[in-house]
Scaffold this active site. Structure first.
Site, mmCIF file in Angstrom:
data_model
loop_
_atom_site.group_PDB
_atom_site.id
_atom_site.type_symbol
_atom_site.label_atom_id
_atom_site.label_comp_id
_atom_site.label_asym_id
_atom_site.label_seq_id
_atom_site.Cartn_x
_atom_site.Cartn_y
_atom_site.Cartn_z
ATOM 1 N N ASP A 203 -23.785 -2.531 16.756
ATOM 2 C CA ASP A 203 -23.559 -2.130 15.365
ATOM 3 C C ASP A 203 -24.444 -0.960 14.943
ATOM 4 O O ASP A 203 -24.095 -0.196 14.050
ATOM 5 C CB ASP A 203 -23.772 -3.323 14.430
ATOM 6 N N ARG B 254 -13.493 -5.883 10.161
ATOM 7 C CA ARG B 254 -14.842 -6.009 10.711
ATOM 8 C C ARG B 254 -14.932 -5.220 12.022
ATOM 9 O O ARG B 254 -13.945 -4.691 12.500
ATOM 10 C CB ARG B 254 -15.204 -7.483 10.915
#
Ligand code: MRU
Length: 347
Positions: free
Chosen positions: A238, A56
Protein backbone atom coordinates in the site's frame (compact mmCIF):
# COMPACT_ATOMS: atom_id res chain seq x y z
CA UNK A 1 -27.24 -22.81 -1.94
CA UNK A 2 -29.65 -20.36 -3.59
CA UNK A 3 -29.28 -18.87 -7.05
CA UNK A 4 -27.80 -15.68 -5.60
CA UNK A 5 -25.11 -17.57 -3.68
CA UNK A 6 -23.82 -19.63 -6.61
CA UNK A 7 -20.35 -18.55 -7.72
CA UNK A 8 -20.06 -17.80 -11.42
CA UNK A 9 -16.64 -18.13 -12.98
CA UNK A 10 -17.50 -17.59 -16.60
CA UNK A 11 -17.08 -13.85 -16.90
CA UNK A 12 -14.14 -11.49 -16.36
CA UNK A 13 -13.80 -9.56 -13.11
CA UNK A 14 -14.57 -5.87 -13.78
CA UNK A 15 -14.01 -3.88 -10.61
CA UNK A 16 -14.75 -0.41 -12.02
CA UNK A 17 -16.23 0.95 -15.22
CA UNK A 18 -17.18 4.43 -16.28
CA UNK A 19 -20.67 4.60 -17.77
CA UNK A 20 -21.38 8.18 -18.90
CA UNK A 21 -21.48 10.32 -15.77
CA UNK A 22 -21.66 7.27 -13.48
CA UNK A 23 -18.83 5.22 -12.06
CA UNK A 24 -20.02 1.64 -11.69
CA UNK A 25 -18.10 -0.32 -9.06
CA UNK A 26 -18.47 -3.94 -8.08
CA UNK A 27 -19.35 -3.75 -4.37
CA UNK A 28 -16.49 -5.79 -2.89
CA UNK A 29 -18.14 -5.93 0.53
CA UNK A 30 -20.82 -8.20 -1.01
CA UNK A 31 -18.52 -10.55 -2.88
CA UNK A 32 -18.25 -13.41 -3.58
CA UNK A 33 -21.92 -14.32 -3.37
CA UNK A 34 -23.53 -11.14 -4.59
CA UNK A 35 -22.10 -9.47 -7.71
CA UNK A 36 -23.72 -6.10 -7.19
CA UNK A 37 -22.61 -2.92 -8.96
CA UNK A 38 -22.79 0.39 -7.14
CA UNK A 39 -23.69 3.47 -9.20
CA UNK A 40 -21.53 6.39 -8.03
CA UNK A 41 -21.98 9.91 -9.36
CA UNK A 42 -20.34 12.27 -6.87
CA UNK A 43 -17.03 12.60 -5.06
CA UNK A 44 -18.87 11.87 -1.81
CA UNK A 45 -20.26 8.61 -3.26
CA UNK A 46 -16.77 7.52 -4.30
CA UNK A 47 -15.17 8.57 -1.00
CA UNK A 48 -17.78 6.59 0.93
CA UNK A 49 -17.28 3.50 -1.28
CA UNK A 50 -13.52 3.71 -0.60
CA UNK A 51 -13.99 4.16 3.16
CA UNK A 52 -16.24 1.14 3.53
CA UNK A 53 -14.01 -0.97 1.22
CA UNK A 54 -16.59 -1.45 -1.52
CA UNK A 55 -13.69 -0.21 -3.65
CA UNK A 56 -10.30 -1.22 -2.27
CA UNK A 57 -6.69 -2.08 -3.14
CA UNK A 58 -4.05 0.63 -3.39
CA UNK A 59 -3.98 1.26 -7.18
CA UNK A 60 -7.75 0.86 -7.57
CA UNK A 61 -8.67 3.43 -4.91
CA UNK A 62 -6.38 5.92 -6.67
CA UNK A 63 -8.08 5.31 -10.01
CA UNK A 64 -11.57 5.48 -8.48
CA UNK A 65 -10.77 8.71 -6.66
CA UNK A 66 -9.49 10.25 -9.90
CA UNK A 67 -12.80 9.45 -11.57
CA UNK A 68 -14.69 10.66 -8.49
CA UNK A 69 -13.06 14.07 -8.79
CA UNK A 70 -13.85 14.25 -12.51
CA UNK A 71 -17.51 13.34 -11.85
CA UNK A 72 -17.78 16.07 -9.22
CA UNK A 73 -16.28 18.65 -11.58
CA UNK A 74 -18.82 17.59 -14.20
CA UNK A 75 -21.53 18.83 -11.76
CA UNK A 76 -19.69 21.86 -10.38
CA UNK A 77 -16.33 22.98 -11.73
CA UNK A 78 -15.78 25.91 -9.36
CA UNK A 79 -12.58 26.35 -7.32
CA UNK A 80 -14.51 25.58 -4.12
CA UNK A 81 -15.87 22.33 -5.54
CA UNK A 82 -12.43 21.28 -6.79
CA UNK A 83 -10.78 21.89 -3.41
CA UNK A 84 -13.50 20.34 -1.25
CA UNK A 85 -13.87 17.23 -3.45
CA UNK A 86 -10.09 16.75 -3.52
CA UNK A 87 -9.88 16.91 0.27
CA UNK A 88 -12.80 14.53 0.73
CA UNK A 89 -11.32 11.93 -1.61
CA UNK A 90 -7.75 12.34 -0.41
CA UNK A 91 -8.77 11.73 3.18
CA UNK A 92 -10.94 8.66 2.56
CA UNK A 93 -8.10 6.32 3.61
CA UNK A 94 -4.61 7.25 4.88
CA UNK A 95 -2.18 4.42 4.15
CA UNK A 96 -2.10 3.76 0.39
CA UNK A 97 -0.13 6.58 -1.20
CA UNK A 98 -1.82 5.91 -4.55
CA UNK A 99 -4.98 7.61 -3.29
CA UNK A 100 -3.50 11.00 -2.40
CA UNK A 101 -1.16 10.85 -5.37
CA UNK A 102 -3.95 10.23 -7.91
CA UNK A 103 -6.20 12.90 -6.41
CA UNK A 104 -3.35 15.44 -6.44
CA UNK A 105 -2.50 14.58 -10.03
CA UNK A 106 -6.09 14.95 -11.27
CA UNK A 107 -6.64 18.09 -9.17
CA UNK A 108 -3.43 19.71 -10.47
CA UNK A 109 -4.50 19.02 -14.05
CA UNK A 110 -7.96 20.48 -13.38
CA UNK A 111 -6.51 23.56 -11.63
CA UNK A 112 -4.47 24.34 -14.74
CA UNK A 113 -7.65 24.54 -16.87
CA UNK A 114 -10.42 27.14 -16.98
CA UNK A 115 -13.56 26.02 -15.07
CA UNK A 116 -15.43 25.18 -18.29
CA UNK A 117 -12.78 22.63 -19.28
CA UNK A 118 -12.02 21.18 -15.86
CA UNK A 119 -14.27 18.13 -15.98
CA UNK A 120 -12.88 17.01 -19.34
CA UNK A 121 -9.27 17.63 -18.29
CA UNK A 122 -9.81 15.75 -15.02
CA UNK A 123 -11.45 12.85 -16.83
CA UNK A 124 -8.56 12.60 -19.28
CA UNK A 125 -6.07 12.55 -16.39
CA UNK A 126 -8.04 9.88 -14.52
CA UNK A 127 -8.16 7.76 -17.68
CA UNK A 128 -4.39 8.23 -18.11
CA UNK A 129 -3.77 7.01 -14.54
CA UNK A 130 -5.92 3.94 -15.16
CA UNK A 131 -4.10 3.17 -18.42
CA UNK A 132 -0.70 3.55 -16.73
CA UNK A 133 -1.73 1.21 -13.92
CA UNK A 134 -3.00 -1.33 -16.42
CA UNK A 135 0.30 -1.26 -18.31
CA UNK A 136 2.16 -1.50 -14.99
CA UNK A 137 0.17 -4.61 -14.10
CA UNK A 138 1.30 -6.35 -17.30
CA UNK A 139 4.94 -5.44 -16.73
CA UNK A 140 4.82 -6.50 -13.05
CA UNK A 141 3.38 -9.86 -14.14
CA UNK A 142 6.29 -10.42 -16.54
CA UNK A 143 9.05 -9.30 -14.17
CA UNK A 144 7.58 -11.23 -11.25
CA UNK A 145 7.12 -14.43 -13.24
CA UNK A 146 10.72 -14.17 -14.49
CA UNK A 147 11.87 -13.82 -10.87
CA UNK A 148 9.71 -16.64 -9.48
CA UNK A 149 9.92 -19.01 -12.45
CA UNK A 150 10.99 -21.92 -10.23
CA UNK A 151 8.19 -21.53 -7.69
CA UNK A 152 5.53 -24.22 -8.01
CA UNK A 153 3.55 -23.50 -4.83
CA UNK A 154 2.95 -19.90 -3.79
CA UNK A 155 1.29 -18.28 -0.80
CA UNK A 156 -0.42 -14.91 -1.07
CA UNK A 157 -2.17 -12.59 1.37
CA UNK A 158 -5.16 -10.24 1.13
CA UNK A 159 -6.29 -9.52 -2.43
CA UNK A 160 -4.04 -8.13 -5.14
CA UNK A 161 -5.85 -9.06 -8.35
CA UNK A 162 -8.21 -7.30 -10.76
CA UNK A 163 -10.32 -6.28 -7.76
CA UNK A 164 -7.40 -4.33 -6.31
CA UNK A 165 -5.67 -2.79 -9.34
CA UNK A 166 -6.35 -2.19 -13.05
CA UNK A 167 -5.41 -5.01 -15.40
CA UNK A 168 -4.66 -8.28 -13.65
CA UNK A 169 -3.52 -6.58 -10.46
CA UNK A 170 -0.10 -6.84 -8.86
CA UNK A 171 0.97 -9.99 -6.94
CA UNK A 172 -2.00 -11.88 -8.33
CA UNK A 173 -0.97 -10.79 -11.83
CA UNK A 174 2.39 -12.49 -11.21
CA UNK A 175 0.58 -15.62 -10.04
CA UNK A 176 -1.69 -15.53 -13.12
CA UNK A 177 1.35 -15.14 -15.37
CA UNK A 178 3.09 -18.11 -13.73
CA UNK A 179 -0.09 -20.13 -14.28
CA UNK A 180 -0.17 -19.03 -17.95
CA UNK A 181 3.44 -20.14 -18.33
CA UNK A 182 2.40 -23.56 -17.03
CA UNK A 183 4.74 -23.79 -14.05
CA UNK A 184 2.37 -23.11 -11.16
CA UNK A 185 0.89 -26.02 -9.24
CA UNK A 186 -1.03 -24.40 -6.42
CA UNK A 187 -1.72 -21.20 -4.54
CA UNK A 188 -2.32 -21.02 -0.80
CA UNK A 189 -4.47 -17.98 -0.06
CA UNK A 190 -4.70 -16.65 3.49
CA UNK A 191 -8.12 -15.63 4.79
CA UNK A 192 -6.90 -12.12 5.69
CA UNK A 193 -8.98 -11.31 8.74
CA UNK A 194 -10.76 -9.20 9.76
CA UNK A 195 -12.48 -8.49 6.45
CA UNK A 196 -11.47 -11.72 4.71
CA UNK A 197 -10.21 -10.25 1.45
CA UNK A 198 -8.30 -13.50 0.87
CA UNK A 199 -11.22 -15.83 1.52
CA UNK A 200 -13.82 -13.70 -0.23
CA UNK A 201 -11.92 -11.98 -3.03
CA UNK A 202 -8.68 -13.83 -3.83
CA UNK A 203 -10.45 -17.19 -3.85
CA UNK A 204 -13.13 -15.64 -6.11
CA UNK A 205 -10.45 -14.38 -8.50
CA UNK A 206 -8.44 -17.60 -8.46
CA UNK A 207 -11.68 -19.40 -9.35
CA UNK A 208 -12.22 -17.05 -12.30
CA UNK A 209 -8.64 -17.69 -13.38
CA UNK A 210 -8.97 -21.47 -12.99
CA UNK A 211 -5.86 -21.57 -10.82
CA UNK A 212 -5.68 -24.46 -8.32
CA UNK A 213 -5.81 -23.10 -4.80
CA UNK A 214 -6.53 -23.82 -1.17
CA UNK A 215 -7.63 -21.39 1.51
CA UNK A 216 -5.78 -21.33 4.83
CA UNK A 217 -6.55 -19.48 8.06
CA UNK A 218 -4.09 -16.72 8.82
CA UNK A 219 -2.75 -18.53 11.87
CA UNK A 220 -1.79 -21.57 9.76
CA UNK A 221 0.49 -19.56 7.49
CA UNK A 222 3.68 -19.46 9.58
CA UNK A 223 3.65 -23.20 10.23
CA UNK A 224 3.04 -23.97 6.57
CA UNK A 225 5.92 -21.70 5.57
CA UNK A 226 8.19 -23.36 8.18
CA UNK A 227 7.20 -26.75 6.75
CA UNK A 228 8.11 -25.55 3.23
CA UNK A 229 4.53 -26.12 2.02
CA UNK A 230 5.20 -23.22 -0.38
CA UNK A 231 8.24 -22.16 -2.42
CA UNK A 232 7.61 -18.42 -2.10
CA UNK A 233 5.24 -15.81 -0.69
CA UNK A 234 4.17 -12.93 -2.93
CA UNK A 235 1.85 -10.15 -1.90
CA UNK A 236 1.12 -6.48 -2.60
CA UNK A 237 1.85 -3.15 -0.95
CA UNK A 238 0.00 0.00 0.00
CA UNK A 239 3.00 2.27 0.52
CA UNK A 240 6.71 1.61 0.17
CA UNK A 241 8.93 4.09 2.01
CA UNK A 242 12.09 5.51 0.42
CA UNK A 243 14.22 3.02 2.39
CA UNK A 244 12.14 0.06 1.14
CA UNK A 245 10.01 -0.59 4.24
CA UNK A 246 6.62 -1.90 3.11
CA UNK A 247 3.18 -1.12 4.51
CA UNK A 248 0.65 -3.76 3.48
CA UNK A 249 -2.39 -5.62 4.80
CA UNK A 250 -2.07 -6.52 8.47
CA UNK A 251 -0.40 -9.92 8.78
CA UNK A 252 2.21 -9.20 6.13
CA UNK A 253 4.97 -8.65 8.71
CA UNK A 254 4.33 -12.04 10.31
CA UNK A 255 4.57 -13.74 6.91
CA UNK A 256 7.87 -11.95 6.25
CA UNK A 257 9.28 -13.10 9.60
CA UNK A 258 8.21 -16.68 8.89
CA UNK A 259 9.78 -16.58 5.40
CA UNK A 260 13.00 -15.13 6.83
CA UNK A 261 13.20 -17.94 9.41
CA UNK A 262 12.48 -20.63 6.80
CA UNK A 263 14.72 -19.19 4.06
CA UNK A 264 11.78 -18.81 1.67
CA UNK A 265 11.59 -15.84 -0.76
CA UNK A 266 9.29 -13.09 0.47
CA UNK A 267 8.39 -10.97 -2.55
CA UNK A 268 6.36 -7.75 -2.70
CA UNK A 269 4.77 -6.61 -5.98
CA UNK A 270 3.43 -3.15 -6.71
CA UNK A 271 3.61 -0.30 -9.21
CA UNK A 272 6.02 2.57 -8.63
CA UNK A 273 2.91 4.69 -7.93
CA UNK A 274 2.96 2.91 -4.54
CA UNK A 275 6.55 3.95 -3.77
CA UNK A 276 6.59 7.12 -1.68
CA UNK A 277 10.03 8.72 -1.93
CA UNK A 278 8.83 11.52 0.38
CA UNK A 279 8.31 9.10 3.27
CA UNK A 280 11.71 8.15 4.66
CA UNK A 281 10.95 4.94 6.58
CA UNK A 282 8.09 2.67 7.53
CA UNK A 283 7.83 4.41 10.90
CA UNK A 284 6.65 7.53 9.04
CA UNK A 285 3.73 5.75 7.33
CA UNK A 286 0.26 6.45 8.76
CA UNK A 287 -1.37 3.12 9.55
CA UNK A 288 -5.15 3.14 9.26
CA UNK A 289 -6.96 2.03 12.43
CA UNK A 290 -10.45 0.78 11.59
CA UNK A 291 -13.47 0.32 13.83
CA UNK A 292 -13.83 -2.46 16.44
CA UNK A 293 -16.93 -4.04 14.87
CA UNK A 294 -14.77 -5.54 12.09
CA UNK A 295 -12.90 -7.52 14.76
CA UNK A 296 -15.94 -8.37 16.89
CA UNK A 297 -17.68 -9.99 13.93
CA UNK A 298 -16.78 -12.58 11.30
CA UNK A 299 -18.63 -12.05 8.02
CA UNK A 300 -21.17 -9.89 9.83
CA UNK A 301 -21.81 -12.32 12.71
CA UNK A 302 -20.77 -11.24 16.19
CA UNK A 303 -18.33 -13.66 17.79
CA UNK A 304 -17.74 -11.69 20.99
CA UNK A 305 -19.50 -9.16 23.19
CA UNK A 306 -20.76 -5.99 21.54
CA UNK A 307 -18.55 -3.96 23.86
CA UNK A 308 -15.34 -6.04 23.70
CA UNK A 309 -12.46 -3.61 23.26
CA UNK A 310 -10.48 -4.25 20.07
CA UNK A 311 -7.45 -2.94 18.21
CA UNK A 312 -7.87 -2.99 14.45
CA UNK A 313 -4.84 -1.77 12.50
CA UNK A 314 -5.61 -2.42 8.82
CA UNK A 315 -1.93 -2.58 7.82
CA UNK A 316 1.50 -3.32 9.25
CA UNK A 317 5.03 -2.41 8.23
CA UNK A 318 7.64 -4.92 7.10
CA UNK A 319 11.27 -3.74 7.27
CA UNK A 320 13.04 -3.70 3.91
CA UNK A 321 15.63 -6.19 5.19
CA UNK A 322 12.95 -8.90 5.33
CA UNK A 323 11.81 -8.32 1.73
CA UNK A 324 13.64 -10.51 -0.78
CA UNK A 325 12.59 -8.38 -3.77
CA UNK A 326 10.20 -5.63 -4.79
CA UNK A 327 8.72 -6.23 -8.25
CA UNK A 328 7.60 -3.07 -10.06
CA UNK A 329 6.74 -2.25 -13.66
CA UNK A 330 10.21 -0.70 -14.02
CA UNK A 331 11.99 -3.83 -12.89
CA UNK A 332 12.96 -5.64 -9.70
CA UNK A 333 14.66 -4.06 -6.70
CA UNK A 334 16.76 -6.80 -5.07
CA UNK A 335 17.86 -6.31 -2.36
CA UNK A 336 15.29 -3.71 -1.40
CA UNK A 337 17.07 -0.57 -0.22
CA UNK A 338 17.17 3.19 -0.64
CA UNK A 339 19.78 2.67 -3.38
CA UNK A 340 17.81 0.07 -5.37
CA UNK A 341 14.59 2.10 -5.08
CA UNK A 342 16.50 5.22 -6.13
CA UNK A 343 17.75 3.37 -9.20
CA UNK A 344 14.17 2.40 -10.15
CA UNK A 345 13.11 6.03 -9.89
CA UNK A 346 15.42 7.11 -12.65
CA UNK A 347 14.75 4.11 -14.93
O1 MRU B 1 -7.65 -2.80 3.04
P1 MRU B 1 -7.46 -3.22 1.61
O2 MRU B 1 -8.30 -4.39 1.23
O3 MRU B 1 -7.59 -2.07 0.65
O4 MRU B 1 -5.93 -3.69 1.59
C1 MRU B 1 -5.38 -4.04 0.36
C2 MRU B 1 -4.01 -4.55 0.49
O5 MRU B 1 -3.40 -4.54 1.54
C3 MRU B 1 -3.35 -5.01 -0.75
O6 MRU B 1 -2.37 -5.95 -0.45
C4 MRU B 1 -2.69 -3.82 -1.43
O7 MRU B 1 -3.55 -2.74 -1.58
C5 MRU B 1 -2.13 -4.22 -2.72
S1 MRU B 1 -3.24 -3.87 -4.04
C6 MRU B 1 -2.77 -4.60 -5.44
Amino acid sequence: MTATTRLRHNHPVVALRLDGATLRALDQTRLPFDEHELALSTAADVAEAIKCLSIRGAPLIGVAAGYGLALELHKDSSDASLESASTLLREARPTAVNLARAVDRVADAARSAPPADRAAVALAEARAIEAEEEAASDAIARHGADLLGDARRIMTHCNTGALAAPGRGTALAVIAELADRGSLEEVLATESRPLLQGARLTVYELGHLNIPHQLVVDSAAAGLIAAHAVDAVILGCDRVAANGDVANKVGTYGLALACGAAGIPFVVAGPTSTVDYDTQTGADIAIEERGPDEVRAVAGHLVTGVDTRCRNPAFDVTPAALVTALVTERGVAKPVSEASLGALRTK
